[in-house]
Structure formats: C-alpha cells, structure tokens
Design a protein around this motif. Sequence first.
Motif, short mmCIF file in Angstrom:
data_model
loop_
_atom_site.label_atom_id
_atom_site.label_comp_id
_atom_site.label_asym_id
_atom_site.label_seq_id
_atom_site.Cartn_x
_atom_site.Cartn_y
_atom_site.Cartn_z
N THR A 24 -68.83 24.25 15.38
CA THR A 24 -67.57 23.57 15.70
C THR A 24 -67.55 22.22 15.00
OG1 THR A 24 -67.49 24.67 17.86
CG2 THR A 24 -66.10 22.72 17.57
N ALA A 25 -66.66 22.06 14.05
CA ALA A 25 -66.57 20.82 13.26
C ALA A 25 -65.56 19.87 13.88
CB ALA A 25 -66.21 21.14 11.82
N LYS A 26 -65.73 19.62 15.17
CA LYS A 26 -64.88 18.68 15.90
C LYS A 26 -65.77 17.77 16.73
CE LYS A 26 -60.70 21.36 16.21
NZ LYS A 26 -59.56 21.65 17.01
N VAL A 27 -65.23 16.62 17.13
CA VAL A 27 -66.00 15.68 17.95
C VAL A 27 -66.28 16.32 19.31
CG1 VAL A 27 -66.02 13.41 19.03
CG2 VAL A 27 -64.99 13.70 16.76
N GLN A 28 -67.57 16.44 19.63
CA GLN A 28 -67.99 17.05 20.88
C GLN A 28 -68.73 16.07 21.78
OE1 GLN A 28 -69.91 20.94 19.93
NE2 GLN A 28 -69.21 20.41 17.87
N VAL A 29 -69.20 14.98 21.18
CA VAL A 29 -69.90 13.94 21.93
C VAL A 29 -69.33 12.59 21.52
CG1 VAL A 29 -72.12 12.81 22.38
CG2 VAL A 29 -72.02 15.29 22.10
N LEU A 30 -69.05 11.78 22.51
CA LEU A 30 -68.58 10.42 22.27
C LEU A 30 -69.54 9.49 23.00
CD1 LEU A 30 -66.39 8.56 21.15
CD2 LEU A 30 -65.06 9.02 23.21
N ALA A 31 -70.20 8.62 22.25
CA ALA A 31 -71.13 7.64 22.82
C ALA A 31 -70.57 6.25 22.56
CB ALA A 31 -72.51 7.79 22.21
N LEU A 96 -58.85 10.25 16.09
CA LEU A 96 -59.98 10.77 16.86
C LEU A 96 -59.41 11.68 17.94
CD1 LEU A 96 -62.88 10.98 17.92
CD2 LEU A 96 -62.59 8.72 18.94
N ASP A 97 -59.72 12.96 17.84
CA ASP A 97 -59.24 13.95 18.80
C ASP A 97 -60.31 14.17 19.86
OD1 ASP A 97 -58.32 16.15 20.20
OD2 ASP A 97 -58.46 17.54 18.50
N PRO A 98 -60.05 13.80 21.12
CA PRO A 98 -61.05 13.95 22.17
C PRO A 98 -61.02 15.30 22.89
CG PRO A 98 -59.18 12.79 23.06
CD PRO A 98 -58.87 13.08 21.60
N SER A 99 -60.19 16.22 22.44
CA SER A 99 -59.96 17.47 23.18
C SER A 99 -61.18 18.38 23.28
CB SER A 99 -58.79 18.24 22.57
OG SER A 99 -59.11 18.67 21.26
N GLU A 100 -62.17 18.22 22.39
CA GLU A 100 -63.36 19.06 22.42
C GLU A 100 -64.60 18.31 22.91
OE1 GLU A 100 -63.48 22.37 21.75
OE2 GLU A 100 -61.31 22.33 21.46
N VAL A 101 -64.41 17.09 23.43
CA VAL A 101 -65.56 16.29 23.89
C VAL A 101 -66.18 16.96 25.10
CG1 VAL A 101 -66.27 14.08 24.90
CG2 VAL A 101 -64.75 14.12 22.90
N ARG A 102 -67.46 17.24 24.98
CA ARG A 102 -68.22 17.90 26.05
C ARG A 102 -69.11 16.92 26.79
NH1 ARG A 102 -71.58 22.18 23.90
NH2 ARG A 102 -71.38 23.12 25.94
N MET A 103 -69.43 15.79 26.12
CA MET A 103 -70.27 14.77 26.73
C MET A 103 -69.78 13.40 26.30
SD MET A 103 -74.37 14.03 26.31
CE MET A 103 -74.96 15.37 27.36
N LEU A 104 -69.73 12.49 27.28
CA LEU A 104 -69.36 11.10 27.04
C LEU A 104 -70.51 10.24 27.54
CD1 LEU A 104 -67.16 9.02 26.25
CD2 LEU A 104 -66.33 9.19 28.58
N VAL A 105 -71.06 9.41 26.65
CA VAL A 105 -72.19 8.55 26.98
C VAL A 105 -71.73 7.10 26.95
CG1 VAL A 105 -74.51 7.81 26.30
CG2 VAL A 105 -73.82 10.19 25.95
N LEU A 106 -72.03 6.36 28.01
CA LEU A 106 -71.78 4.92 28.04
C LEU A 106 -73.14 4.24 27.99
CD1 LEU A 106 -69.02 4.71 30.82
CD2 LEU A 106 -68.73 4.94 28.36
N ASP A 107 -73.52 3.79 26.80
CA ASP A 107 -74.81 3.13 26.62
C ASP A 107 -74.62 1.64 26.86
OD1 ASP A 107 -77.45 2.71 26.03
OD2 ASP A 107 -77.28 3.18 23.90
N GLU A 108 -75.47 1.08 27.69
CA GLU A 108 -75.36 -0.32 28.09
C GLU A 108 -73.98 -0.61 28.70
OE1 GLU A 108 -76.90 -3.21 25.32
OE2 GLU A 108 -78.77 -2.08 25.09
N ALA A 109 -73.61 0.26 29.63
CA ALA A 109 -72.30 0.14 30.29
C ALA A 109 -72.12 -1.22 30.94
CB ALA A 109 -72.15 1.25 31.33
N ASP A 110 -73.16 -1.76 31.53
CA ASP A 110 -73.06 -3.07 32.17
C ASP A 110 -72.73 -4.16 31.16
OD1 ASP A 110 -75.61 -2.55 31.11
OD2 ASP A 110 -76.61 -3.91 32.51
N GLU A 111 -73.28 -4.06 29.97
CA GLU A 111 -72.98 -5.03 28.92
C GLU A 111 -71.52 -4.92 28.48
OE1 GLU A 111 -74.83 -7.56 27.63
OE2 GLU A 111 -76.20 -7.05 29.25
N MET A 112 -71.02 -3.68 28.35
CA MET A 112 -69.62 -3.50 27.95
C MET A 112 -68.69 -4.13 28.98
SD MET A 112 -69.38 0.18 26.05
CE MET A 112 -70.45 1.16 27.08
#
Length: 166
Positions: A24-31, A96-112
Amino acid sequence: ALTGTGKTAAFGLPIIESVVRKNTAKVQVLALCPTRELALQVCAELERLGRFRDIKPIAIYGGAPMPRQVEALASGAQVVVGTPGRVLDHLQRGTLDPSEVRMLVLDEADEMLSMGFERELSSILERPPKGRQTLLFPASIPPDIEPIARGRLRPRTMRPTSPGSA
C-alpha cells in the motif's frame, strides 16, 4: 523517557514489522514530534530499522521547501514523521491524505503541549480513521496531558493466553 532509551524502537519496530502494509503506497503511520530535529532523528531511525523491509518514511516540518515535501508524499510515503504545524498545513491543503492511517504516534506529547500545539494536535487527531491505534510517548505525564490521553486513547485489553498457545 530520556534520549537513548529506545523510545523510537518501541514504536518503530512494530511499525516496520506489522503496521505498514508494503503493498500500500499510502500514508499508514503518522508520527508527530515537537521539533524538526526530533522529526529528522525519528525518520532516520525508522529508515535504519526498516532498511531491509522496503518501508518508505519521510520527514515533513516547517522551514523546508513545501514542493519537495508534496512530491515525497505523492511518491507513496507510508510513514510520515512531522511537526504539528506542517502536518496540519499538509492536511488542510489536501497533500496529506490521512484516510489510510492505521497508527498515530505522538512523540514527546508533553513537549508539544508545552510549546502550544494543543489546537494543532486536536485538529490532527480528528482526521485519521477512528479505528486507528494512537500511541502517546511523553517524557513525563503532567496533569494537562491526562485529559488528552483519556479522551483520545482507547485502552487495549489483553486476552489471557493459555499455556502452550501463541
């Protein structure tokens, strides 16, 4: 968690091994990361971890040329590592099409959150499919992050396995 403790590997290895569908050549993970430096570091580590698995991560962040990022997204990026402002910019532009995102990672969420990205994070979190997995990796868990965790994360129940199964 402190730098060098393996945080990226904690979410990167499952991404490489089981989350991304290579065909699948679509965005599947968003970090999401609070800074361009961390986004570049996480992207480089995902490239290193996935170098033999044909996984295509890209970094998107403010201050870099937009056309180059649009081209990288259009070329079939499967993992996007980016800063909240630039990711939201791409989502709003439709690049950026998020329709195929299977995982969303928030790294250093407290900093954001401490950097003032709460509005951007809320807007981004609403866009991917509801059934996706969301991972939060804060360096600490201050009181202002608890409502986001409670309101946006689904607890995963572990099914007990009987001896000999698995």
